[in-house]
Design a protein around this motif. Structure first.
Motif, PDB file in Angstrom:
ATOM      1  N   GLU A   1       0.814  -1.217   0.000  1.00  0.00           N
ATOM      2  CA  GLU A   1       0.000   0.000   0.000  1.00  0.00           C
ATOM      3  C   GLU A   1       0.850   1.270   0.000  1.00  0.00           C
ATOM      4  N   ASP A   2       2.076   1.188   0.526  1.00  0.00           N
ATOM      5  CA  ASP A   2       2.877   2.397   0.699  1.00  0.00           C
ATOM      6  C   ASP A   2       4.350   2.021   0.840  1.00  0.00           C
ATOM      7  N   SER A   3       5.232   2.959   0.521  1.00  0.00           N
ATOM      8  CA  SER A   3       6.676   2.716   0.654  1.00  0.00           C
ATOM      9  C   SER A   3       7.180   3.062   2.054  1.00  0.00           C
ATOM     10  N   GLN A   4       6.298   3.599   2.894  1.00  0.00           N
ATOM     11  CA  GLN A   4       6.647   3.897   4.280  1.00  0.00           C
ATOM     12  C   GLN A   4       5.643   3.178   5.180  1.00  0.00           C
ATOM     13  N   ILE A   5       6.138   2.595   6.254  1.00  0.00           N
ATOM     14  CA  ILE A   5       5.222   1.964   7.202  1.00  0.00           C
ATOM     15  C   ILE A   5       5.573   2.376   8.621  1.00  0.00           C
ATOM     16  N   LEU A   6       4.616   2.208   9.528  1.00  0.00           N
ATOM     17  CA  LEU A   6       4.891   2.398  10.942  1.00  0.00           C
ATOM     18  C   LEU A   6       4.378   1.180  11.698  1.00  0.00           C
ATOM     19  N   ILE A   7       5.120   0.851  12.746  1.00  0.00           N
ATOM     20  CA  ILE A   7       4.764  -0.277  13.597  1.00  0.00           C
ATOM     21  C   ILE A   7       4.508   0.294  14.984  1.00  0.00           C
ATOM     22  N   GLU A   8       3.310   0.039  15.508  1.00  0.00           N
ATOM     23  CA  GLU A   8       2.893   0.646  16.771  1.00  0.00           C
ATOM     24  C   GLU A   8       2.630  -0.397  17.837  1.00  0.00           C
ATOM     25  N   GLU A   9       2.915  -0.009  19.069  1.00  0.00           N
ATOM     26  CA  GLU A   9       2.582  -0.884  20.192  1.00  0.00           C
ATOM     27  C   GLU A   9       1.068  -1.085  20.262  1.00  0.00           C
ATOM     28  N   PHE A  10       0.672  -2.210  20.805  1.00  0.00           N
ATOM     29  CA  PHE A  10      -0.743  -2.501  21.020  1.00  0.00           C
ATOM     30  C   PHE A  10      -1.223  -1.761  22.263  1.00  0.00           C
ATOM     31  N   LEU A  11      -2.252  -0.952  22.099  1.00  0.00           N
ATOM     32  CA  LEU A  11      -2.861  -0.243  23.226  1.00  0.00           C
ATOM     33  C   LEU A  11      -4.120  -0.996  23.622  1.00  0.00           C
ATOM     34  N   ASP A  12      -4.172  -1.422  24.864  1.00  0.00           N
ATOM     35  CA  ASP A  12      -5.278  -2.260  25.328  1.00  0.00           C
ATOM     36  C   ASP A  12      -6.354  -1.401  25.975  1.00  0.00           C
ATOM     37  N   GLY A  13      -7.460  -1.219  25.256  1.00  0.00           N
ATOM     38  CA  GLY A  13      -8.555  -0.420  25.787  1.00  0.00           C
ATOM     39  C   GLY A  13      -9.613  -0.216  24.721  1.00  0.00           C
ATOM     40  N   PRO A  14     -10.748   0.346  25.089  1.00  0.00           N
ATOM     41  CA  PRO A  14     -11.814   0.581  24.107  1.00  0.00           C
ATOM     42  C   PRO A  14     -11.409   1.603  23.052  1.00  0.00           C
ATOM     43  N   GLU A  15     -11.855   1.358  21.814  1.00  0.00           N
ATOM     44  CA  GLU A  15     -11.592   2.308  20.723  1.00  0.00           C
ATOM     45  C   GLU A  15     -12.793   3.227  20.573  1.00  0.00           C
ATOM     46  N   ILE A  16     -12.514   4.516  20.571  1.00  0.00           N
ATOM     47  CA  ILE A  16     -13.562   5.535  20.448  1.00  0.00           C
ATOM     48  C   ILE A  16     -13.270   6.395  19.226  1.00  0.00           C
ATOM     49  N   THR A  17     -14.267   6.524  18.370  1.00  0.00           N
ATOM     50  CA  THR A  17     -14.145   7.363  17.178  1.00  0.00           C
ATOM     51  C   THR A  17     -14.889   8.674  17.416  1.00  0.00           C
ATOM     52  N   VAL A  18     -14.199   9.784  17.125  1.00  0.00           N
ATOM     53  CA  VAL A  18     -14.760  11.103  17.425  1.00  0.00           C
ATOM     54  C   VAL A  18     -14.828  11.943  16.144  1.00  0.00           C
ATOM     55  N   GLY A  19     -16.039  12.309  15.762  1.00  0.00           N
ATOM     56  CA  GLY A  19     -16.231  13.180  14.608  1.00  0.00           C
ATOM     57  C   GLY A  19     -16.222  14.636  15.047  1.00  0.00           C
ATOM     58  N   VAL A  20     -15.432  15.448  14.357  1.00  0.00           N
ATOM     59  CA  VAL A  20     -15.349  16.884  14.648  1.00  0.00           C
ATOM     60  C   VAL A  20     -15.465  17.635  13.327  1.00  0.00           C
ATOM     61  N   LEU A  21     -16.229  18.714  13.325  1.00  0.00           N
ATOM     62  CA  LEU A  21     -16.391  19.485  12.102  1.00  0.00           C
ATOM     63  C   LEU A  21     -16.595  20.958  12.407  1.00  0.00           C
ATOM     64  N   ASN A  22     -16.427  21.745  11.364  1.00  0.00           N
ATOM     65  CA  ASN A  22     -16.736  23.172  11.443  1.00  0.00           C
ATOM     66  C   ASN A  22     -18.228  23.303  11.139  1.00  0.00           C
ATOM     67  N   TYR A  23     -19.023  23.587  12.189  1.00  0.00           N
ATOM     68  CA  TYR A  23     -20.472  23.663  12.016  1.00  0.00           C
ATOM     69  C   TYR A  23     -20.941  25.088  12.294  1.00  0.00           C
ATOM     70  N   LYS A  24     -21.396  25.741  11.240  1.00  0.00           N
ATOM     71  CA  LYS A  24     -21.852  27.132  11.336  1.00  0.00           C
ATOM     72  C   LYS A  24     -20.796  28.036  11.951  1.00  0.00           C
ATOM     73  N   GLY A  25     -19.538  27.778  11.582  1.00  0.00           N
ATOM     74  CA  GLY A  25     -18.439  28.638  12.015  1.00  0.00           C
ATOM     75  C   GLY A  25     -17.836  28.286  13.362  1.00  0.00           C
ATOM     76  N   LYS A  26     -18.325  27.226  14.000  1.00  0.00           N
ATOM     77  CA  LYS A  26     -17.780  26.822  15.299  1.00  0.00           C
ATOM     78  C   LYS A  26     -17.380  25.352  15.264  1.00  0.00           C
ATOM     79  N   ILE A  27     -16.410  24.986  16.104  1.00  0.00           N
ATOM     80  CA  ILE A  27     -15.977  23.593  16.177  1.00  0.00           C
ATOM     81  C   ILE A  27     -17.026  22.786  16.931  1.00  0.00           C
ATOM     82  N   LYS A  28     -17.530  21.746  16.294  1.00  0.00           N
ATOM     83  CA  LYS A  28     -18.568  20.910  16.903  1.00  0.00           C
ATOM     84  C   LYS A  28     -18.076  19.466  16.984  1.00  0.00           C
TER      85      LYS A  28
END
Length: 324
Positions: A187-214
């Motif tokens: 997929e790419d000529s550069q890769i990264l290898i990361e330690e395993f973080l043990d915990g729940p995964e949370i996805t956070v959506g952030v956007l510019n909504y009507k001129g403010k960070i929401k």
């Protein structure tokens, strides 16, 4: 007069098929009473406006098209290209050169955030917690002992510039490292290898909504697979719980970190960042600046939980871009 909106989709990466689906959802949910919308396929072998299954070539000099001899110019581009050249900023630099507004962050910010290594190095300087990482470029000597010594096992092997979990492996044993590296290098000529973080995964959506960070309602990822891979994301092999099952205190902490990351990276438009909670502390993994917009994607789910329709979500993106 109604503004002409070009919805660009496709791209040159493994994510092209997903991008075409995202672009179609955007097209379906922008009001034709308010905007004139056009589907633009940006593909390696052609740039075309698609109307009633007929393709009209895009003039790359000014990003216009001719439909039945009549020239169509655009007031704004809605960027729905995951990966190269939309999410990495390449085509956005071109739009800046020709003076065409778009719904994404500036091209440099897009390039920075698409490069996982560079993005992590920036946020770390501001005290944002991240996983311990080991970097390899194609052609480098691969020292398995050094890798394990730094990140431990299990660990994750990831392409540096790729999305939708393409090329990612969770490695549990020493013998799995080389096959995982070879997979990521596809997929790419550069890769990264990361330690395993043990915990729940949370996805956070952030956007510019009507001129403010929401910050949108957060999503907790629960997958039967080893991690939130392609199958978990797109083939239903995960449970996505919105809002996430976290305490008000942890929610506030995550919200503050997510806003800080959005601001310090000089984001605008949509973003979706991934965090792992370790001992109730958020660890930043990566940020997606052209997140999936299909019906199965997380940003539409989070917008719905916030009481926001897709039409409102997409119209806001266009409105913010036109005012920029």
């Amino acid at each position: 007069m109604k503004k002409n909106i070009a919805i660009i989709m496709g791209g040159y990466s493994s994510e092209a098929a997903i991008s075409l689906k995202s672009g179609e959802v955007v097209y379906q949910h922008i009001s034709k009473d308010i905007y004139n919308t056009y589907k633009i396929h940006i593909l390696q072998n052609k740039w075309v406006l698609v109307n009633n299954d007929i393709e009209y070539p895009i003039n790359r000099h000014d990003f216009s098209a001719k439909i039945d001899g009549e020239k169509v110019n655009f007031d704004c581009v809605f960027n729905a290209i995951h990966g190269h050249p939309g999410e990495d900023g390449t085509i956005l630099a071109y739009f800046d050169l020709i003076g065409l507004k778009h719904t994404s962050a500036p091209f440099y910010q897009m390039a920075l955030t698409f490069n996982k290594r560079d993005c992590l190095s920036v946020v770390e300087k501001y005290g944002i917690k991240t996983a311990t990482s080991y970097y390899i470029d194609k052609g480098n000597e691969i020292n398995i002992e050094k890798i394990i010594d730094k990140v431990g096992l299990p660990c994750f092997v990831k392409p540096n510039n790729a999305g939708s979990s393409f090329g990612i492996s969770k490695v549990k044993t020493k013998t799995e490292i080389i096959p995982a590296i070879n997979k990521a290098f596809k997929e790419d000529s550069q890769i990264l290898i990361e330690e395993f973080l043990d915990g729940p995964e949370i996805t956070v959506g952030v956007l510019n909504y009507k001129g403010k960070i929401k910050v949108l309602p957060m999503t907790e990822i629960v997958t039967k697979n080893d991690f939130f891979d392609y199958e978990a994301k797109y083939l239903g092999e995960s449970e996505e719980i919105t809002p996430a099952r976290i305490s008000p205190e942890i929610h506030k902490k995550l919200e503050n970190v997510a806003k800080q990351v959005y601001q310090l990276l000089n984001m605008s438009g949509f973003s979706r960042a991934e965090y792992i909670l370790v001992n109730n502390e958020p660890y930043f993994l990566e940020i997606n600046t052209v997140p999936g917009l299909t019906n199965a994607s997380l940003i539409p789910q989070q917008a719905a939980a916030a009481g926001m329709s897709l039409e409102e979500l997409f119209h806001n993106a266009i409105d913010m871009a036109l005012k920029n």
